[in-house]
Motif scaffolding. Structure first.
Motif, PDB file in Angstrom:
ATOM      1  N   UNK A  90       0.799  -1.219   0.000  1.00 19.33           N
ATOM      2  CA  UNK A  90       0.000   0.000   0.000  1.00 19.33           C
ATOM      3  C   UNK A  90       0.831   1.268   0.000  1.00 19.33           C
ATOM      4  N   UNK A  91       0.132   2.397  -0.134  1.00 20.90           N
ATOM      5  CA  UNK A  91       0.785   3.709  -0.098  1.00 20.90           C
ATOM      6  C   UNK A  91      -0.129   4.702   0.596  1.00 20.90           C
ATOM      7  N   UNK A  92       0.474   5.750   1.104  1.00 13.38           N
ATOM      8  CA  UNK A  92      -0.299   6.799   1.759  1.00 13.38           C
ATOM      9  C   UNK A  92      -0.852   7.758   0.711  1.00 13.38           C
ATOM     10  N   UNK A  93      -2.072   8.212   0.954  1.00 13.79           N
ATOM     11  CA  UNK A  93      -2.703   9.200   0.081  1.00 13.79           C
ATOM     12  C   UNK A  93      -1.897  10.489   0.151  1.00 13.79           C
ATOM     13  N   UNK A  94      -1.644  11.104  -0.991  1.00 17.77           N
ATOM     14  CA  UNK A  94      -0.814  12.305  -1.027  1.00 17.77           C
ATOM     15  C   UNK A  94      -1.630  13.591  -0.932  1.00 17.77           C
ATOM     16  N   UNK A  95      -2.906  13.467  -0.586  1.00 14.77           N
ATOM     17  CA  UNK A  95      -3.696  14.655  -0.291  1.00 14.77           C
ATOM     18  C   UNK A  95      -3.204  15.185   1.055  1.00 14.77           C
TER      19      UNK A  95
ATOM     20  N   UNK B 203      -9.019  16.241  -5.468  1.00 17.75           N
ATOM     21  CA  UNK B 203      -7.669  16.624  -5.026  1.00 17.75           C
ATOM     22  C   UNK B 203      -7.155  17.873  -5.747  1.00 17.75           C
ATOM     23  N   UNK B 204      -8.070  18.601  -6.395  1.00 16.79           N
ATOM     24  CA  UNK B 204      -7.738  19.859  -7.080  1.00 16.79           C
ATOM     25  C   UNK B 204      -6.529  19.705  -7.997  1.00 16.79           C
ATOM     26  N   UNK B 205      -6.625  18.763  -8.904  1.00 14.63           N
ATOM     27  CA  UNK B 205      -5.514  18.460  -9.806  1.00 14.63           C
ATOM     28  C   UNK B 205      -5.233  19.650 -10.729  1.00 14.63           C
ATOM     29  N   UNK B 206      -3.981  20.097 -10.787  1.00 14.91           N
ATOM     30  CA  UNK B 206      -3.649  21.223 -11.666  1.00 14.91           C
ATOM     31  C   UNK B 206      -3.692  20.845 -13.150  1.00 14.91           C
TER      32      UNK B 206
END
Length: 186
Positions: free
Chosen positions: A13-18, A48-51
């Motif tokens: 797994x991985x941590x959410x980068x939000x 996540x307000x993706x640019x």
């Protein structure tokens, strides 16, 4: 621990980068716009307000006259308006394309689709399922050409059958076998 996981399984797994979440997700999503990893809740561009949310996206405008979709990716409002005007001036814009076929029975407004229509075998006209029988619509009961071909086939079949019977082929043969049955029943 560098990427995520637990003490027992450090690579899981991985941590959410939000910035407000940091949830350890065992099935993370990688955003195709910003290439960051997110949990289920923050995987959409909006959450996540993706640019780079418009990365690879397409925009389409619908012609009000003929209901055809016209791709307008990369055009501003003025460009979209001129594109639609150009489409209307071309020969492709046909208002008849917008009209959908309906059941021809008086006062029936049922739109005929691929799943709810049937062609009458007598008059050859497409009707909705409610009016599919000749008694339910004003059927002039003309026999269409397909019935004529089947009657010719029937005639040829009967002719071949009579020839077969004349030659002594098949069950109606004049030669009978006098042999005893191979299996006896008691």
């Amino acid at each position: 621990m560098a990427g995520g996981g637990t003490e027992a399984f450090p690579d899981l797994g991985e941590h959410c980068q939000d910035p407000d979440c940091k949830l350890l997700d065992f099935l993370p999503f990688t955003c195709d716009g910003c290439k960051l990893v997110f949990c289920l809740e923050h995987r959409s561009y909006k959450s996540h307000n993706c640019p780079k949310s418009d990365h690879g996206s397409r925009t389409v405008s619908i012609c009000e006259t003929c209901s055809i979709a016209i791709e307008t990716t990369g055009f501003d409002e003025k460009g979209i308006k001129s594109l639609l005007e150009k489409h209307e001036r071309s020969g492709d814009c046909d208002p008849n394309k917008k009209k959908k076929p309906t059941c021809p029975v008086k006062r029936c407004k049922e739109i005929l689709t691929f799943a709810n229509n049937l062609t009458c075998k007598y008059c050859g006209v497409k009707f909705c399922l409610k009016h599919r029988f000749p008694t339910d619509h004003v059927c002039n009961k003309k026999i269409i050409n397909t019935a004529g071909t089947s009657s010719r086939w029937n005639e040829r079949f009967m002719e071949a059958l009579s020839l077969r019977n004349q030659k002594g082929c098949g069950r109606g043969s004049s030669v009978s076998s006098k042999s005893s049955p191979s299996v006896r029943s008691f």
